[in-house]
Design an enzyme around this catalytic site. Structure first.
Site, PDB file in Angstrom:
ATOM      1  N   ASN A 120       0.878  -1.168   0.000  1.00  0.00           N
ATOM      2  CA  ASN A 120       0.000   0.000   0.000  1.00  0.00           C
ATOM      3  C   ASN A 120       0.920   1.224   0.000  1.00  0.00           C
ATOM      4  O   ASN A 120       1.471   1.605   1.027  1.00  0.00           O
ATOM      5  CB  ASN A 120      -0.875  -0.042   1.259  1.00  0.00           C
ATOM      6  CG  ASN A 120      -1.793   1.158   1.352  1.00  0.00           C
ATOM      7  OD1 ASN A 120      -1.712   2.090   0.545  1.00  0.00           O
ATOM      8  ND2 ASN A 120      -2.671   1.149   2.344  1.00  0.00           N
ATOM      9  N   LYS A 174       3.112   0.789   3.237  1.00  0.00           N
ATOM     10  CA  LYS A 174       2.846  -0.299   4.192  1.00  0.00           C
ATOM     11  C   LYS A 174       2.936  -1.610   3.431  1.00  0.00           C
ATOM     12  O   LYS A 174       2.565  -1.666   2.257  1.00  0.00           O
ATOM     13  CB  LYS A 174       1.435  -0.157   4.768  1.00  0.00           C
ATOM     14  CG  LYS A 174       1.277   1.017   5.687  1.00  0.00           C
ATOM     15  CD  LYS A 174      -0.059   0.922   6.414  1.00  0.00           C
ATOM     16  CE  LYS A 174      -0.541   2.300   6.786  1.00  0.00           C
ATOM     17  NZ  LYS A 174      -1.929   2.548   6.581  1.00  0.00           N
ATOM     18  N   ARG A 217      -2.595  -1.969  -3.394  1.00  0.00           N
ATOM     19  CA  ARG A 217      -3.779  -1.149  -3.200  1.00  0.00           C
ATOM     20  C   ARG A 217      -3.695   0.020  -4.181  1.00  0.00           C
ATOM     21  O   ARG A 217      -2.655   0.686  -4.270  1.00  0.00           O
ATOM     22  CB  ARG A 217      -3.814  -0.609  -1.779  1.00  0.00           C
ATOM     23  CG  ARG A 217      -4.945   0.347  -1.568  1.00  0.00           C
ATOM     24  CD  ARG A 217      -4.830   1.019  -0.226  1.00  0.00           C
ATOM     25  NE  ARG A 217      -5.953   1.921  -0.026  1.00  0.00           N
ATOM     26  CZ  ARG A 217      -5.861   3.093   0.579  1.00  0.00           C
ATOM     27  NH1 ARG A 217      -4.710   3.507   1.044  1.00  0.00           N
ATOM     28  NH2 ARG A 217      -6.919   3.847   0.737  1.00  0.00           N
ATOM     29  N   HIS A 267     -12.746   3.119   0.553  1.00  0.00           N
ATOM     30  CA  HIS A 267     -12.696   2.025   1.542  1.00  0.00           C
ATOM     31  C   HIS A 267     -13.391   0.774   0.997  1.00  0.00           C
ATOM     32  O   HIS A 267     -13.875  -0.065   1.762  1.00  0.00           O
ATOM     33  CB  HIS A 267     -13.408   2.405   2.866  1.00  0.00           C
ATOM     34  CG  HIS A 267     -12.791   3.522   3.626  1.00  0.00           C
ATOM     35  ND1 HIS A 267     -13.551   4.526   4.213  1.00  0.00           N
ATOM     36  CD2 HIS A 267     -11.506   3.806   3.927  1.00  0.00           C
ATOM     37  CE1 HIS A 267     -12.749   5.374   4.824  1.00  0.00           C
ATOM     38  NE2 HIS A 267     -11.507   4.968   4.666  1.00  0.00           N
ATOM     39  N   HIS A 290     -17.605   1.883   8.442  1.00  0.00           N
ATOM     40  CA  HIS A 290     -16.130   1.874   8.546  1.00  0.00           C
ATOM     41  C   HIS A 290     -15.744   3.204   9.187  1.00  0.00           C
ATOM     42  O   HIS A 290     -15.773   4.252   8.540  1.00  0.00           O
ATOM     43  CB  HIS A 290     -15.525   1.711   7.149  1.00  0.00           C
ATOM     44  CG  HIS A 290     -14.027   1.785   7.120  1.00  0.00           C
ATOM     45  ND1 HIS A 290     -13.231   0.698   6.806  1.00  0.00           N
ATOM     46  CD2 HIS A 290     -13.173   2.806   7.367  1.00  0.00           C
ATOM     47  CE1 HIS A 290     -11.955   1.061   6.873  1.00  0.00           C
ATOM     48  NE2 HIS A 290     -11.896   2.341   7.205  1.00  0.00           N
ATOM     49  N   GLY A 320     -12.900   5.189  11.038  1.00  0.00           N
ATOM     50  CA  GLY A 320     -11.496   5.281  11.432  1.00  0.00           C
ATOM     51  C   GLY A 320     -11.086   6.731  11.373  1.00  0.00           C
ATOM     52  O   GLY A 320     -11.903   7.628  11.630  1.00  0.00           O
ATOM     53  N   ASN A 321      -9.850   6.964  11.005  1.00  0.00           N
ATOM     54  CA  ASN A 321      -9.418   8.334  10.805  1.00  0.00           C
ATOM     55  C   ASN A 321     -10.205   8.926   9.631  1.00  0.00           C
ATOM     56  O   ASN A 321     -10.687  10.047   9.686  1.00  0.00           O
ATOM     57  CB  ASN A 321      -7.923   8.314  10.524  1.00  0.00           C
ATOM     58  CG  ASN A 321      -7.314   9.594  10.945  1.00  0.00           C
ATOM     59  OD1 ASN A 321      -7.990  10.455  11.525  1.00  0.00           O
ATOM     60  ND2 ASN A 321      -6.058   9.765  10.625  1.00  0.00           N
ATOM     61  N   ARG A 331     -11.173  15.657   8.300  1.00  0.00           N
ATOM     62  CA  ARG A 331     -11.984  16.047   7.133  1.00  0.00           C
ATOM     63  C   ARG A 331     -13.385  16.424   7.565  1.00  0.00           C
ATOM     64  O   ARG A 331     -13.961  15.799   8.455  1.00  0.00           O
ATOM     65  CB  ARG A 331     -12.065  14.880   6.134  1.00  0.00           C
ATOM     66  CG  ARG A 331     -10.803  14.698   5.337  1.00  0.00           C
ATOM     67  CD  ARG A 331     -10.861  13.444   4.497  1.00  0.00           C
ATOM     68  NE  ARG A 331      -9.950  12.441   5.006  1.00  0.00           N
ATOM     69  CZ  ARG A 331      -9.938  11.178   4.643  1.00  0.00           C
ATOM     70  NH1 ARG A 331     -10.789  10.722   3.756  1.00  0.00           N
ATOM     71  NH2 ARG A 331      -9.069  10.328   5.161  1.00  0.00           N
ATOM     72  N   ARG A 338      -9.481   8.755  20.895  1.00  0.00           N
ATOM     73  CA  ARG A 338      -9.124   8.483  22.288  1.00  0.00           C
ATOM     74  C   ARG A 338      -8.858   9.781  23.044  1.00  0.00           C
ATOM     75  O   ARG A 338      -9.336   9.965  24.168  1.00  0.00           O
ATOM     76  CB  ARG A 338      -7.889   7.575  22.358  1.00  0.00           C
ATOM     77  CG  ARG A 338      -8.192   6.167  21.940  1.00  0.00           C
ATOM     78  CD  ARG A 338      -6.955   5.401  21.605  1.00  0.00           C
ATOM     79  NE  ARG A 338      -6.371   5.872  20.353  1.00  0.00           N
ATOM     80  CZ  ARG A 338      -5.500   5.193  19.623  1.00  0.00           C
ATOM     81  NH1 ARG A 338      -5.072   4.028  20.053  1.00  0.00           N
ATOM     82  NH2 ARG A 338      -5.029   5.670  18.491  1.00  0.00           N
ATOM     83  N   GLY A 391     -10.719   1.527  13.118  1.00  0.00           N
ATOM     84  CA  GLY A 391     -10.218   1.945  14.436  1.00  0.00           C
ATOM     85  C   GLY A 391     -11.287   2.314  15.452  1.00  0.00           C
ATOM     86  O   GLY A 391     -11.316   1.788  16.567  1.00  0.00           O
ATOM     87  N   ILE A 392     -12.186   3.219  15.095  1.00  0.00           N
ATOM     88  CA  ILE A 392     -13.246   3.625  16.028  1.00  0.00           C
ATOM     89  C   ILE A 392     -14.330   2.546  16.077  1.00  0.00           C
ATOM     90  O   ILE A 392     -14.772   2.137  17.162  1.00  0.00           O
ATOM     91  CB  ILE A 392     -13.855   4.986  15.594  1.00  0.00           C
ATOM     92  CG1 ILE A 392     -12.786   6.084  15.620  1.00  0.00           C
ATOM     93  CG2 ILE A 392     -15.036   5.361  16.478  1.00  0.00           C
ATOM     94  CD1 ILE A 392     -13.225   7.416  15.020  1.00  0.00           C
ATOM     95  N   GLY A 393     -14.736   2.067  14.911  1.00  0.00           N
ATOM     96  CA  GLY A 393     -15.805   1.067  14.844  1.00  0.00           C
ATOM     97  C   GLY A 393     -15.484  -0.199  15.619  1.00  0.00           C
ATOM     98  O   GLY A 393     -16.347  -0.792  16.256  1.00  0.00           O
ATOM     99  N   GLU A 429      -7.969  -5.285   5.259  1.00  0.00           N
ATOM    100  CA  GLU A 429      -7.842  -4.932   3.847  1.00  0.00           C
ATOM    101  C   GLU A 429      -6.706  -5.693   3.171  1.00  0.00           C
ATOM    102  O   GLU A 429      -6.811  -6.071   2.011  1.00  0.00           O
ATOM    103  CB  GLU A 429      -7.655  -3.414   3.712  1.00  0.00           C
ATOM    104  CG  GLU A 429      -8.957  -2.673   4.020  1.00  0.00           C
ATOM    105  CD  GLU A 429      -8.784  -1.189   4.270  1.00  0.00           C
ATOM    106  OE1 GLU A 429      -8.395  -0.829   5.402  1.00  0.00           O
ATOM    107  OE2 GLU A 429      -9.028  -0.400   3.352  1.00  0.00           O
TER     108      GLU A 429
HETATM  109  P1  AMP Z   1      -7.982   3.789  11.643  1.00  0.00           P
HETATM  110  O1  AMP Z   1      -7.930   4.932  10.664  1.00  0.00           O
HETATM  111  O2  AMP Z   1      -8.906   2.698  11.217  1.00  0.00           O
HETATM  112  O3  AMP Z   1      -6.618   3.306  12.051  1.00  0.00           O
HETATM  113  O4  AMP Z   1      -8.629   4.397  12.986  1.00  0.00           O
HETATM  114  C1  AMP Z   1      -8.033   5.438  13.722  1.00  0.00           C
HETATM  115  C2  AMP Z   1      -9.034   5.947  14.749  1.00  0.00           C
HETATM  116  O5  AMP Z   1      -9.407   4.877  15.617  1.00  0.00           O
HETATM  117  C3  AMP Z   1      -8.495   7.061  15.626  1.00  0.00           C
HETATM  118  O6  AMP Z   1      -9.476   8.076  15.786  1.00  0.00           O
HETATM  119  C4  AMP Z   1      -8.283   6.364  16.946  1.00  0.00           C
HETATM  120  O7  AMP Z   1      -8.425   7.234  18.030  1.00  0.00           O
HETATM  121  C5  AMP Z   1      -9.417   5.364  16.952  1.00  0.00           C
HETATM  122  N1  AMP Z   1      -9.169   4.340  17.944  1.00  0.00           N
HETATM  123  C6  AMP Z   1      -8.189   3.410  17.969  1.00  0.00           C
HETATM  124  N2  AMP Z   1      -8.260   2.692  19.130  1.00  0.00           N
HETATM  125  C7  AMP Z   1      -9.288   3.193  19.843  1.00  0.00           C
HETATM  126  C8  AMP Z   1      -9.858   2.909  21.110  1.00  0.00           C
HETATM  127  N3  AMP Z   1      -9.370   1.943  21.882  1.00  0.00           N
HETATM  128  N4  AMP Z   1     -10.920   3.640  21.519  1.00  0.00           N
HETATM  129  C9  AMP Z   1     -11.409   4.629  20.754  1.00  0.00           C
HETATM  130  N5  AMP Z   1     -10.915   4.946  19.542  1.00  0.00           N
HETATM  131  C10 AMP Z   1      -9.869   4.248  19.101  1.00  0.00           C
END
Ligand code: AMP
Length: 398
Positions: A7, A14, A90, A179, A207, A209-210, A240, A284, A330-332, A383
């Site tokens: 990726n 990565k 990717r 995604h 999905h 995450g960030n 964003r 977090r 990450g968040i989900g 992924e």
């Molecule tokens: P990703 O882009 O899928 O890597 O997700 C990143 C997001 O996931 C960031 O906002 C992180 O703060 C959130 N995240 C990761 N671990 C946790 C956790 N244990 N609790 C809450 N949010 C998290």
């Protein structure tokens, strides 16, 4: 078969080496700060991370370092490069040209180049990775897996914007969605894990995450998704903005004396949870600040949960029902509070959450109660594995 999954970003890369038979990750890591100074992170299965600082003026040196690490006498995961049977890349934007993954050929690369305008930051970087792998590992079959491909099944009513049609005809301005590899992997796994009928299933994948996006998947095919021409549309994200009134751009540009690139920079990098809270783009940090009484952080978290519920509600209408709502990324995957708050708006669907199940992490889990009318689940996305599977299927002619 061993598949190297790559990726490639503009200054980072990565990678994972996956044995496709056992689906075991043999080694993984990343190269950072390519073109600046250079840092390789390498981790062989079951071993500690190794970090090497070394110059990486271009992606070529970076990929060469990855290959050297993978074949290192002492810590390598394989003895020689002949053990890499295929490479899966990717690719962010496949425009309307790619509705599925494709074997990389000269014609295929030319078709991807035609999509570069749609993802000027990402596609050229993805192509650099492909070219360097062709140079360093000639003869090894390579496959491109597109972020947009899964969403190509959307009907015109979902992908057309209310703009002059000429923009679509001339410049292909439409919703593409992103995604896709994650939405595809998670929706398929949901059908399997929850015992749904693949021919008659309605799944909504969140999905989060960030970058965040939600998709509506009917009978395994995407019918709508929140991201658009670019990954800026839809939900509020880390930095964003997600959906806003487009007139805000002109209004703020005049007030702040900014030009369009400056406004786009704000929308992409200084908005979202970061912009709204003034605290962080990281969930977090945001929740810690919210718990400490920071009202701006509380509002940012509330906006995210509320928007999730609004998009999910919209997709229930789009599919005239829903069998399962699935959280990932990450968040989900990690944030039970966000899941619970978002689902608290969905009581009208007969959804109830099991607090104990909602506290679990790192596994596929149903978080709704047994009597909930709609199943709610958490399914960790993968992924890289999805790219590996597509690569093997194409390379072995399946
Ligand atoms: P990703 O882009 O899928 O890597 O997700 C990143 C997001 O996931 C960031 O906002 C992180 O703060 C959130 N995240 C990761 N671990 C946790 C956790 N244990 N609790 C809450 N949010 C998290």
């Amino acid at each position: 078969m061993n598949v190297l999954v790559i990726n490639c970003g503009s200054s980072s890369l990565k990678y994972q080496l996956i044995n496709s038979d056992s689906e075991e990750v043999l080694a993984k890591g990343l190269c950072e700060r390519i073109g600046i100074d250079g840092r390789l992170v390498y981790q062989k299965e079951g071993c500690d991370k190794e970090i090497t600082e070394a110059p990486m003026p271009t992606h070529k040196e970076a990929i060469q370092m990855v290959l050297d690490a993978l074949t290192n006498d002492k810590t390598g995961a394989i003895k020689s490069l002949s053990e890499v049977d295929a490479i899966g890349h990717r690719i962010v934007h496949g425009g309307e040209k790619f509705a599925k993954s494709a074997i990389i050929t000269d014609e295929m690369i030319a078709a991807v180049e035609e999509c570069n305008d749609l993802a000027p930051l990402h596609n050229p970087a993805n192509l650099i990775g492909i070219r360097v792998c062709q140079e360093l590992m000639p003869g090894v079959p390579q496959v491109g897996v597109f972020d947009t491909a899964f969403h190509q099944t959307m009907p015109p009513k979902a992908y057309l914007y209310g703009l002059p049609l000429d923009y679509y005809k001339k410049y292909k301005v439409r919703r593409y969605g992103f995604h896709g590899t994650s939405h595809s992997y998670v929706s398929k796994r949901a059908v399997e894990f929850l015992g749904l009928n693949p021919e008659d299933s309605k799944v909504i994948v969140c999905h989060l995450g960030n970058g965040s996006s939600i998709s509506a998947v009917r009978n395994g095919k995407c019918v709508d998704t929140t991201m658009g021409l670019t990954p800026l549309e839809g939900l509020i994200m880390g930095t964003r903005s997600g959906n806003i009134d487009p007139a805000i751009m002109e209004y703020v540009a005049k007030k702040e004396n900014m030009d369009l690139p400056a406004i786009m920079n704000v929308l992409n990098k200084k908005s979202g949870l970061q912009g709204l809270s003034g605290v962080s783009s990281d969930m977090r940090d945001l929740e810690a600040a919210a718990d400490g009484g920071n009202e701006d952080a509380q509002h940012a978290v509330e906006v995210l949960c509320y928007e999730i519920a609004k998009f999910v509600g919209g997709y229930v209408a789009a599919m005239n029902g829903v069998d399962a709502i699935v959280f990932t990324a990450g968040i989900g995957e990690n944030d039970g509070r966000v899941r619970k708050t978002a689902c608290s708006y969905l009581g009208y669907l007969g959804i109830t959450i099991d607090d104990e199940a909602n506290g679990k992490r790192g596994e596929d889990v149903v978080i709704s109660t047994a009597d909930s009318k709609v199943k709610v689940a958490v399914i960790p996305t993968n992924e890289e594995l999805a790219i590996c599977r597509d690569t093997v299927a194409l390379v072995s002619g399946k």
